[in-house]
Motif scaffolding. Structure first.
Motif, PDB file in Angstrom:
ATOM      1  N   ALA A  52       0.834  -1.207   0.000  1.00  0.00           N
ATOM      2  CA  ALA A  52       0.000   0.000   0.000  1.00  0.00           C
ATOM      3  C   ALA A  52       0.866   1.254   0.000  1.00  0.00           C
ATOM      4  O   ALA A  52       0.555   2.231  -0.692  1.00  0.00           O
ATOM      5  CB  ALA A  52      -0.939  -0.001   1.209  1.00  0.00           C
ATOM      6  N   GLN A  53       1.953   1.242   0.752  1.00  0.00           N
ATOM      7  CA  GLN A  53       2.844   2.401   0.780  1.00  0.00           C
ATOM      8  C   GLN A  53       3.597   2.552  -0.539  1.00  0.00           C
ATOM      9  O   GLN A  53       3.808   3.674  -1.002  1.00  0.00           O
ATOM     10  CB  GLN A  53       3.812   2.295   1.956  1.00  0.00           C
ATOM     11  N   VAL A  54       3.986   1.442  -1.150  1.00  0.00           N
ATOM     12  CA  VAL A  54       4.646   1.510  -2.462  1.00  0.00           C
ATOM     13  C   VAL A  54       3.696   2.135  -3.480  1.00  0.00           C
ATOM     14  O   VAL A  54       4.087   3.025  -4.244  1.00  0.00           O
ATOM     15  CB  VAL A  54       5.114   0.110  -2.927  1.00  0.00           C
ATOM     16  N   GLU A  55       2.442   1.690  -3.481  1.00  0.00           N
ATOM     17  CA  GLU A  55       1.453   2.257  -4.405  1.00  0.00           C
ATOM     18  C   GLU A  55       1.235   3.744  -4.140  1.00  0.00           C
ATOM     19  O   GLU A  55       1.103   4.534  -5.072  1.00  0.00           O
ATOM     20  CB  GLU A  55       0.134   1.502  -4.296  1.00  0.00           C
ATOM     21  N   ALA A  56       1.211   4.136  -2.870  1.00  0.00           N
ATOM     22  CA  ALA A  56       1.041   5.547  -2.518  1.00  0.00           C
ATOM     23  C   ALA A  56       2.217   6.376  -3.020  1.00  0.00           C
ATOM     24  O   ALA A  56       2.030   7.468  -3.570  1.00  0.00           O
ATOM     25  CB  ALA A  56       0.879   5.698  -1.008  1.00  0.00           C
ATOM     26  N   ALA A  57       3.432   5.867  -2.844  1.00  0.00           N
ATOM     27  CA  ALA A  57       4.632   6.584  -3.299  1.00  0.00           C
ATOM     28  C   ALA A  57       4.658   6.689  -4.823  1.00  0.00           C
ATOM     29  O   ALA A  57       5.023   7.741  -5.371  1.00  0.00           O
ATOM     30  CB  ALA A  57       5.886   5.892  -2.782  1.00  0.00           C
ATOM     31  N   GLU A  58       4.256   5.633  -5.505  1.00  0.00           N
ATOM     32  CA  GLU A  58       4.230   5.668  -6.971  1.00  0.00           C
ATOM     33  C   GLU A  58       3.156   6.624  -7.487  1.00  0.00           C
ATOM     34  O   GLU A  58       3.374   7.329  -8.478  1.00  0.00           O
ATOM     35  CB  GLU A  58       4.019   4.254  -7.517  1.00  0.00           C
TER      36      GLU A  58
END
Length: 113
Positions: free
Chosen positions: A85-91
């Motif tokens: 979820a954090q990776v998707e948010a950063a992307e």
């Protein structure tokens, strides 16, 4: 707590019945607000970066120059991610920052809770 994103093609304004200006909103993201707020909270304060200045409780505005500077912080932000979820948010944030940085006169608004 969450941080939503809005990309505007000009100085944002909130339309009223009397306003003759066109709306400036290009697109917005509400999907990753909580994960984005968690990531921003992990950033060390008072650094030379821009993202640590995003206020999770109020609105924060970046112009195209601030967005370009913040875009350079994305690799570090991705290193701090602890789940998908954090990776998707950063992307998602990276895409908004890139669009803002490459659109003259644009603004990226971080909408805090």
């Amino acid at each position: 707590m969450g941080i939503d994103l809005q990309l505007h093609d000009g100085r944002p304004h909130w339309p009223s019945r009397r306003s003759k200006r066109k709306p400036t909103l290009i697109r917005q993201s509400f999907e990753h607000g909580e994960a984005l707020a968690e990531l921003i909270a992990k950033l060390p304060a008072n650094t030379s970066g821009k993202l640590w200045m995003v206020d999770p409780y109020n609105d924060t505005t970046f112009n195209e120059q601030a967005a370009e500077a913040a875009l350079r912080e994305i690799p570090d932000l991705l290193d701090r991610c602890t789940d998908d979820a954090q990776v998707e948010a950063a992307e998602d944030l990276a895409a908004y920052l890139k669009d803002c940085a490459t659109t003259p006169g644009s603004y990226l608004i971080f909408i805090g809770d």
